[in-house]
Design an enzyme around this catalytic site. Structure first.
Site, mmCIF file in Angstrom:
data_model
loop_
_atom_site.group_PDB
_atom_site.id
_atom_site.type_symbol
_atom_site.label_atom_id
_atom_site.label_comp_id
_atom_site.label_asym_id
_atom_site.label_seq_id
_atom_site.Cartn_x
_atom_site.Cartn_y
_atom_site.Cartn_z
ATOM 1 N N THR A 228 0.841 -1.200 0.000
ATOM 2 C CA THR A 228 0.000 0.000 0.000
ATOM 3 C C THR A 228 0.871 1.242 0.000
ATOM 4 O O THR A 228 2.016 1.223 0.454
ATOM 5 C CB THR A 228 -0.875 0.077 1.268
ATOM 6 N N ASP A 229 0.338 2.338 -0.515
ATOM 7 C CA ASP A 229 0.952 3.620 -0.204
ATOM 8 C C ASP A 229 0.797 3.822 1.304
ATOM 9 O O ASP A 229 -0.036 3.177 1.958
ATOM 10 C CB ASP A 229 0.280 4.754 -0.988
ATOM 11 N N TRP A 230 1.589 4.712 1.853
ATOM 12 C CA TRP A 230 1.640 4.864 3.316
ATOM 13 C C TRP A 230 0.324 5.429 3.848
ATOM 14 O O TRP A 230 -0.007 6.581 3.633
ATOM 15 C CB TRP A 230 2.830 5.743 3.675
ATOM 16 N N GLY A 231 -0.444 4.555 4.522
ATOM 17 C CA GLY A 231 -1.747 4.934 5.038
ATOM 18 C C GLY A 231 -2.885 4.690 4.071
ATOM 19 O O GLY A 231 -4.021 5.097 4.332
ATOM 20 N N ALA A 232 -2.611 3.998 2.963
ATOM 21 C CA ALA A 232 -3.640 3.828 1.923
ATOM 22 C C ALA A 232 -4.587 2.671 2.197
ATOM 23 O O ALA A 232 -5.575 2.509 1.490
ATOM 24 C CB ALA A 232 -2.984 3.624 0.560
#
Length: 807
Positions: A228-232
């Site tokens: 995931t993108d960071w926090g996605a």
């Protein structure tokens, strides 16, 4: 399963835990089984490994690394060999810092010039973006490091990027927004890929089975791991079921418990969990083995020299009246501009590199055969007017033969987390330029910017050299070109429109509340301007040289086009020959021209070469939404070879048989799409394109965990509105200072759920739901849930940790 033996030995708790990060940059290890961790780091144009406390926005200091030109700059080189060379250097530096996965390159499509992150992306064209990304990936992975192309997919804006839904038809998705990734996976053999923050047609990218399973793994044959993108991450269990392997950064063990609960409730199978763990284990074990024996150093000078070479090949000469360039020997020059003293050579955000060394024009100009009569900053970077500074500049330039004016976009104009609101260069810089021209007409403008700008002032300049964001060695590269030591060979990776209002997505960018409607369809960038005959400032693929090139003797066969390219001028130089394909009067609407091949060739003066550009599986295809597959429409295709999309030198035709007579569209129902005049597509025609009428994206009623914090403007709680007002004031203050506060920008645009995903396990999703109750006016119920959730989360975390330690 490749690692069945290990999987058999792992407990269910260990499997669930390993699929989330332990820290901001590291995965979890399983010590009892000898399963190590891996380290991931930002690095589209340089390694950003933080020495101390990690954060994903680039707020804390990182280890020194070579800052290469950004992707938007390198794409102007149109040189895949250069991309691969840069990739190898990035891989070497990653290995020296013990980074296993490099989070890049970024290859989202430049749907609009306003996207604040365009400087990180290659092009408005998916073919060019994909080819350049694949070259980077091959280079990075040759060093035993995994590249991680991002952000998959349809990530075109920074505004509310984690709480935005891209409404897009399948053909546009395939042809424009996925083709670059397809090339990166198939030709670059990318071993990891990062999902984007946004929803695509109502489903988050990270839990989108159509995207991650049907297309990425099944159609393209991807067998790496997805992060995931960071926090996605939205719903971790749905992400695992769709084929996403790793949730980052460090959501804590609440995420692991979420997976166990999903298994208990039948929403996730053990088989799906095992598949994701197995794919991640394969990466972890391979990457740790690859790191064995790698040196902990790299050749800083060699990489700095490569950064200069990259900047040289990527600078674009846009204008050269009276052949003012290259500068003659001993030319008396005045150097003006803050960027000449403090260069703007990279963008802001998670990609920000701590360079090993930075050149500036002021410091290196004396190494060239010029008479520098003075250097003056000229304007304030913050945008404020300064009459004293202006007067000193005018007093200087009146005595120069040529004025070298360094200007462009400042830091606040291009940053992760913030989209531009216009395409203008700061007004104080333009006012100074116009004042300079009044006392000295011989002005050469050198632009620093990571994306296209409006140029109503272009008439004030005799020459324009666009360096983009050209990395730590950019100053020397610019002076090499200005003095004629090197012939410019960069060509634009994007169109420069006359004004923002001319852009295809103007009426629908960035979004109307939650929905971002891609009504322009496939008509992105030059596909729109060229088809609809919209006048532009500089077309896609454009760039001047100190020499001239002739094209002749076109030959077309079933496999390729061939032609002769001749350097007909007096200087050695490189040309980018471009192949475009069109099908006039087709039954399926399409752009007048689409890039389908290119080749960069260096030729000495008067030298000729025979060039071949082969066809591939993408040359004639289109996505048929009726047959749900790639098809070829039968007909006489135009093959156009030239120096840019608006400068076609050779034209020929070739017949292609069709693969189906089952066509997807009606010209009567979709007149604007068949004309290419797509700025005013109404609801009915857009519904025809989609195949359904999209749901409204308007905000209404209570906020939920997937709404952005900036939406607290609508909150029923006065406390929440007060927090919103304070946050907005802080955001405006940072923007007024001219330096973006990335932390504030991230918080402003992130959804409530991200609080649980990015706090290292301190906050659970149950606590977030309590926060949302408070925001919606249920203060006491919400506070009670938050407090109870805190103690429950702490107790469950301790119990889970004991299980992981075998206690």
């Amino acid at each position: 399963m490749k690692h069945q033996e290990l999987l058999t030995q792992m407990t269910l708790e260990e499997k669930a835990a390993i699929l989330s990060g332990k820290t901001v940059w590291q995965t979890r290890e399983v010590e009892r089984l000898g399963i190590p961790a891996i380290f991931l780091s930002d690095g589209p144009h340089g390694i950003r490994k933080q020495a101390g406390t990690g954060d994903h926005l680039g707020l804390n200091a990182s280890l020194p690394a070579t800052c290469f030109p950004t992707a938007a700059t390198i794409a102007n080189s149109w040189n895949e060999e250069l991309g691969e060379e840069i990739g190898r250097a990035l891989g070497e530096e990653a290995a020296s810092q013990r980074v296993n996965v490099l989070l890049g390159p970024g290859l989202n499509i430049k749907r609009s010039p306003l996207c604040g992150r365009n400087f990180e992306y290659f092009s408005e064209d998916p073919y060019l973006a994909g080819k350049m990304a694949a070259s980077y990936i091959r280079g990075i992975q040759s060093q035993g490091i995994y590249a991680c192309p991002k952000h998959f997919a349809v990530n075109s804006q920074e505004l509310r990027r984690m709480a935005m839904n891209a409404v897009i038809d399948e053909r546009t998705l395939r042809e424009i927004y996925l083709t670059g990734f397809e090339i990166a996976v198939k030709e670059g053999n990318a071993r990891s890929i990062m999902t984007s923050y946004n929803e695509i047609n109502g489903v988050y990218a990270n839990e989108n089975k159509h995207l991650l399973h049907d297309i990425l793994r099944k159609e393209w044959g991807f067998d790496g791991f997805v992060v995931t993108d960071w926090g996605a991450s939205n719903d971790h269990a749905k992400g695992i079921a769709a084929g996403s392997n790793l949730e980052m950064p460090a959501p804590g063990l609440d995420s692991a418990r979420e997976l166990l609960k999903a298994i208990d409730e039948g929403n996730l199978t053990v088989g799906e969990l095992d598949r994701c763990v197995d794919e991640l284990l394969d990466a972890v074990l391979t990457l740790n083995k690859n790191m064995e024996g790698k040196p902990k150093y790299f050749n800083e000078k060699a990489h700095h020299d490569l950064a200069r070479k990259a900047a040289l090949e990527s600078a674009v000469l846009l204008k050269n009246e009276d052949k003012i360039l290259p500068l003659r020997s001993k030319t008396k020059v005045a150097i003006v501009g803050d960027f000449a003293v403090r260069p703007r050579y990279q963008g802001a955000g998670s990609s920000m590199v701590n360079p090993t060394f930075v050149e500036s024009i002021e410091k290196v100009a004396d190494q060239y055969d010029l008479q520098v009569i003075g250097v003056n900053e000229g304007y304030r970077r913050s945008g404020e007017k300064d009459e004293a500074m202006k007067k000193a500049t005018l007093d200087l330039v009146i005595n120069a033969e040529v004025v070298l004016y360094f200007f462009g976009l400042d830091e606040i104009s291009e940053s992760e987390g913030l989209d531009r609101t216009h395409m203008r260069i700061p007004q104080n810089q333009i006012e100074l330029l116009e004042a300079i021209v009044q006392v000295n007409p011989n002005v050469v403008g050198i632009i620093s910017a990571g994306s296209s700008v409006e140029m109503p002032w272009h008439y004030s300049l005799k020459a324009i050299l666009h360096g983009y964001l050209n990395g730590q060695a950019g100053a020397g590269a610019i002076l090499d070109i200005l003095t004629g030591k090197v012939n410019p060979s960069g060509r634009l990776n994007e169109t420069y429109p006359v004004k923002h209002e001319d852009t295809p997505a103007f009426r629908h960018y960035p979004s109307t509340e939650r929905n971002s409607e891609y009504r322009e369809s496939i008509f992105v960038g030059y596909r729109y301007y060229d088809t609809s005959k919209v006048r532009v400032q500089y077309p896609f693929g454009y760039g001047l040289s100190y020499t001239t090139f002739d094209y002749s003797d076109l030959e077309i066969n079933e496999k390729e086009v061939k032609f002769t390219l001749t350097n007909s001028g007096t200087a050695d130089g490189a040309e980018v020959a471009q192949l475009y394909v069109g099908l006039p009067n087709g039954k399926v609407f399409r752009p007048a021209k689409e890039l389908k091949g290119f080749k960069k060739v260096f030729l000495r003066a008067c030298e000729s070469i025979r060039i071949s550009i082969p066809f591939d599986d993408k040359t004639f295809r289109y996505w048929n939404v009726k047959t749900n597959q790639w098809e070829i429409e039968g007909g006489e295709y135009e093959l156009m070879v030239g120096a840019c999309v608006a400068d076609i030198r050779l034209v020929g035709t070739i017949h292609r048989d069709g693969t189906t007579d089952d066509f997807p569209y009606s010209k009567k129902q979709m007149p604007l799409y068949y004309s290419g005049l797509i700025q005013k597509v109404e609801d009915g025609e857009f519904a025809c394109l989609l195949g359904y009428s999209p749901a409204s994206g308007k905000w209404s009623g209570d906020l939920d965990i997937n709404d952005a914090i900036c939406q607290m403007y609508y909150a029923k709680s006065p406390v929440a509105r007060m927090i919103y007002n304070r946050l907005t004031a802080m955001k405006k203050k940072s923007e007024d200072r001219g330096k973006p506060d990335l932390n504030i920008l991230f918080i402003y645009n992130m959804p409530f759920r991200a609080i649980a995903k990015m706090t290292g396990g301190a906050v659970s999703m149950d606590m977030v739901r309590g926060m949302v109750k408070v925001v919606n006016g249920h203060f006491f119920k919400g506070i009670k849930q938050i407090v109870a959730g805190y103690f429950t989360n702490s107790r469950l975390n301790r119990a889970y940790e004991k299980k992981l330690k075998g206690k």
